[in-house]
Motif scaffolding. Structure first.
Motif, PDB file in Angstrom:
ATOM      1  N   HIS A 183       0.826  -1.216   0.000  1.00 44.29           N
ATOM      2  CA  HIS A 183       0.000   0.000   0.000  1.00 44.29           C
ATOM      3  C   HIS A 183       0.857   1.262   0.000  1.00 44.29           C
ATOM      4  O   HIS A 183       0.618   2.186  -0.794  1.00 44.29           O
ATOM      5  CB  HIS A 183      -0.913   0.004   1.226  1.00 44.29           C
ATOM      6  N   THR A 238      -6.602   1.216   0.450  1.00 48.60           N
ATOM      7  CA  THR A 238      -6.444  -0.227   0.455  1.00 48.60           C
ATOM      8  C   THR A 238      -7.172  -0.829   1.649  1.00 48.60           C
ATOM      9  O   THR A 238      -7.107  -0.301   2.755  1.00 48.60           O
ATOM     10  CB  THR A 238      -4.947  -0.610   0.547  1.00 48.60           C
ATOM     11  N   ARG A 279      -8.406  -0.960  -3.265  1.00 48.58           N
ATOM     12  CA  ARG A 279      -7.604  -2.127  -3.619  1.00 48.58           C
ATOM     13  C   ARG A 279      -7.750  -3.125  -2.473  1.00 48.58           C
ATOM     14  O   ARG A 279      -7.596  -2.762  -1.310  1.00 48.58           O
ATOM     15  CB  ARG A 279      -6.133  -1.781  -3.792  1.00 48.58           C
TER      16      ARG A 279
END
Length: 460
Positions: A183, A235, A275
């Motif tokens: 990340h 993320t 994500r």
């Protein structure tokens, strides 16, 4: 047995086992019923509450008196009433209550309250909001062994895209460090990093935490975004994702496919831009076979798969890891330990480390708790439970040769599987597709097992 005594026994059993807090007061405002569940919720010993006025035991915010007292004095029911108050230790408690006046011959003789605890839910939401404050990067991952360097290299490549990543590794290998590093070195580094251990939550809470809730969805539910919405633009890490129920895995798959999320109790679909990273502490093939992981979800998540090696497969990293933890606890404990003795170094190197790096840290922390002015960690400083543990089995043991010990079942099965795989691969000239068909598994499963067993692919 007398009928009244039998009823009393059944009543006491019900109060002890019911998974709801039960609190009742008489017409003087003193507690007359206080079961085990409400004792746990409020972190109070029943003796501190029973036969005492509620308003002397608990503190309420200004303008927000006890719902028990309100029900008794006003004579009304209070349904799904959220209440925040403090116990006698000053600890904040948040509950959702159903409170009723108790009537007898038209007179109010007390009040009864049925309580559901949402304190834990509030804390979990707050913890997840704060998770993004930690900033690990690849340079924070200690060790330069070949197996570790290979995984780091693959993880660095994964920072260039927004594809899902599945990180597989035994407990204590540092999977979250890889997730945070991905990340923090990706284009989403300016966005939030939200992490949730799926195994730490009961089934009744995790769906609302993941997907959010709409007001009125269940008792005490408010309009609250879930982790997917909190991670917008960043993320989301689902740790131990395989612990989710099949039903939740199905809902998770829908969110991944459609890139929208629907809060529990809501009809509105909300677009999300995140994500998704996930971790597992077991072989995905085994998890699928045993029904703990949906195959279609696995394929969605494992666009990129990283297999973090256990410590026993990267023993070159034992020394730098030990040095790091010694330095860490020197600072914390105000010590000046310079290292570990030769005897301890050999013992650490001969051990198979089922708890991996986390176990190594605990051993060093435990040893340094016993040090006063010594400069080195000696055998006598090691925690008792570690001293009793046997060294690694002979096939891994390069130091202790005087006496062969019976290998642990895990290590024995590992070696047997490796021997079998090497033999079958050799028979098929290391052609992966052909070998996989011969032993009845998929090509992907064979490649994973080769990596897990440390078998190099010689040729296709």
């Amino acid at each position: 047995m007398e009928e009244e005594k039998r009823r009393l026994i059944m009543y006491e059993k019900l109060m002890a086992e019911i998974d709801l807090g039960i609190h009742a007061i008489d017409d003087s405002g003193k507690t007359v019923i206080y079961n085990q569940k409400i004792s746990d919720i409020e972190n109070m010993n029943p003796q501190e509450v029973l036969h005492k006025p509620v308003r002397e035991v608990f503190k309420f915010n200004e303008g927000q008196g006890s719902t028990l007292h309100r029900a008794m004095t006003e004579g009304y029911d209070f349904r799904d009433e959220k209440q925040t108050y403090f116990n006698n230790k000053g600890v904040e408690i948040t509950t959702v209550n159903n409170t009723f006046p108790v009537m007898h011959h038209g007179e109010v003789i007390g009040a009864l309250e049925v309580t559901k605890d949402i304190t834990r839910l509030k804390r979990l939401v707050q913890e997840n909001m704060n998770n993004g404050t930690r900033r690990y990067r690849f340079q924070d991952i200690i060790g330069r062994s070949e197996p570790l360097e290979e995984v780091i290299e693959h993880a660095k490549r994964a920072t260039r895209t927004n594809s899902s990543v599945l990180i597989v590794g035994e407990t204590g290998t540092g999977k979250e460090l890889f997730a945070q590093s991905i990340h923090n070195e990706s284009s989403r580094s300016a966005g939030p990093f939200v992490s949730q251990n799926c195994a730490a939550l009961p089934e009744s809470l995790i769906e609302g935490i993941l997907f959010g809730t709409a007001k009125g969805a269940f008792t005490g539910a408010e309009n609250r975004p879930g982790l997917f919405e909190q991670a917008e633009g960043g993320t989301l890490l689902l740790d131990e994702m395989n612990s989710l129920s099949p039903d939740l895995q199905s809902k998770l798959l829908r969110v991944i496919q459609e890139k929208t999320v629907r809060r529990v109790g809501d009809t509105k679909e909300r677009k999300i831009d995140i994500r998704l990273l996930a971790t597992m502490n077991e072989d995905p093939v085994d998890a699928i076979t045993n029904g703990r992981l949906r195959k279609d979800l696995y394929y969605r998540l494992s666009v990129v798969s990283l297999f973090v090696p256990p410590l026993r497969e990267r023993m070159e990293d034992l020394a730098p890891l030990s040095e790091y933890f010694i330095s860490k606890y020197n600072d914390l404990f105000q010590l000046e330990v310079e290292g570990i003795s030769t005897e301890v170094r050999k013992l650490l190197a001969s051990y198979h480390w089922p708890g991996n790096i986390r176990e190594l840290e605990h051993v060093i922390e435990g040893a340094m708790n016993l040090i006063t002015e010594e400069k080195y960690i000696e055998f006598t400083h090691l925690p008792l439970q570690f001293k009793r543990k046997r060294p690694r089995p002979p096939e891994h043991n390069e130091i202790f040769h005087e006496e062969e010990s019976t290998p642990l079942l895990k290590d024995y099965l590992f070696q047997q599987e490796k021997t079998f795989m090497q033999r079958v691969l050799k028979e098929h000239n290391y052609r992966v597709q052909e070998t996989a068909a011969a032993i009845g598994i998929s090509r992907q499963s064979l490649q994973y097992r080769m990596k897990k067993l440390g078998i190099q692919k010689i040729r296709e």
